[in-house]
Design an enzyme around this catalytic site. Sequence first.
Site, PDB file in Angstrom:
ATOM      1  N   HIS A  55      -9.976  35.771  46.921  1.00 12.57           N
ATOM      2  CA  HIS A  55     -10.014  34.502  46.198  1.00 12.57           C
ATOM      3  C   HIS A  55      -9.089  33.497  46.878  1.00 12.57           C
ATOM      4  O   HIS A  55      -8.309  33.851  47.770  1.00 12.57           O
ATOM      5  CB  HIS A  55      -9.625  34.688  44.722  1.00 12.57           C
TER       6      HIS A  55
HETATM    7  P1  TYD Z   1      -6.142  39.021  40.480  1.00 14.39           P
HETATM    8  O1  TYD Z   1      -5.281  37.833  40.755  1.00 14.39           O
HETATM    9  O2  TYD Z   1      -7.615  38.843  40.615  1.00 14.39           O
HETATM   10  O3  TYD Z   1      -5.676  40.259  41.368  1.00 14.39           O
HETATM   11  P2  TYD Z   1      -5.702  40.525  42.941  1.00 14.39           P
HETATM   12  O4  TYD Z   1      -5.720  39.214  43.642  1.00 14.39           O
HETATM   13  O5  TYD Z   1      -4.472  41.306  43.191  1.00 14.39           O
HETATM   14  O6  TYD Z   1      -6.899  41.346  43.268  1.00 14.39           O
HETATM   15  O7  TYD Z   1      -5.788  39.543  39.008  1.00 14.39           O
HETATM   16  C1  TYD Z   1      -6.264  40.787  38.533  1.00 14.39           C
HETATM   17  C2  TYD Z   1      -6.359  40.688  37.023  1.00 14.39           C
HETATM   18  O8  TYD Z   1      -5.070  40.473  36.462  1.00 14.39           O
HETATM   19  C3  TYD Z   1      -7.244  39.554  36.543  1.00 14.39           C
HETATM   20  O9  TYD Z   1      -7.962  40.029  35.425  1.00 14.39           O
HETATM   21  C4  TYD Z   1      -6.282  38.480  36.117  1.00 14.39           C
HETATM   22  C5  TYD Z   1      -5.055  39.264  35.695  1.00 14.39           C
HETATM   23  N1  TYD Z   1      -3.803  38.541  35.963  1.00 14.39           N
HETATM   24  C6  TYD Z   1      -3.092  38.015  34.916  1.00 14.39           C
HETATM   25  O10 TYD Z   1      -3.466  38.112  33.728  1.00 14.39           O
HETATM   26  N2  TYD Z   1      -1.908  37.344  35.183  1.00 14.39           N
HETATM   27  C7  TYD Z   1      -1.447  37.206  36.436  1.00 14.39           C
HETATM   28  O11 TYD Z   1      -0.359  36.606  36.665  1.00 14.39           O
HETATM   29  C8  TYD Z   1      -2.214  37.761  37.532  1.00 14.39           C
HETATM   30  C9  TYD Z   1      -1.739  37.635  38.951  1.00 14.39           C
HETATM   31  C10 TYD Z   1      -3.380  38.417  37.239  1.00 14.39           C
END
Ligand code: TYD
Length: 137
Positions: A55
């Site tokens: 992303h």
């Molecule tokens: P995501 O940012 O997509 O993870 P990565 O980039 O490590 O693969 O986040 C994973 C999940 O966690 C998503 O459902 C959103 C949630 N999340 C939060 O609720 N708060 C946060 O600060 C972060 C970073 C993620």
Amino acid sequence: MKKNSVYDCYISPLNKIHNRAGNITIIESGKNIPFSIKRIYYLYDIPSGEARGGHAHKELYQLIVATSGSFNILLDDGFNKKIVTLSRPDYGLMIVPGIWRELYDFSSGAVCLVLASHKYSETDYIRDYENYIEFRK
Ligand code: TYD
């Protein structure tokens, strides 16, 4: 933010105070990190072969540190790509807004510490690569 390129992201050497009892690294807003830290999170227990990220963020600045183990980060601005390996707790990768990133090749026991400039907001994410390319145009 749309204009940021992968070349605006950089590896930032952090400090390390060493003594017989080990090391300490300190990160302070305005000193060795150019934003005010609003949120800290960390990734851990990542199964072998799994990837994270996939992303971009519209406004968010992040400093990423491999506090334990190692992993690779692919940075992509829609035009250029750059691969960075993080493997030391005294170096961080600054990711500026508007950059697509993928984290992969996590070593066993790797911990990915993320210092972020804003609180969590799903509307700040671009999670679809085609949408990201549109956003960059
Ligand atoms: P995501 O940012 O997509 O993870 P990565 O980039 O490590 O693969 O986040 C994973 C999940 O966690 C998503 O459902 C959103 C949630 N999340 C939060 O609720 N708060 C946060 O600060 C972060 C970073 C993620």
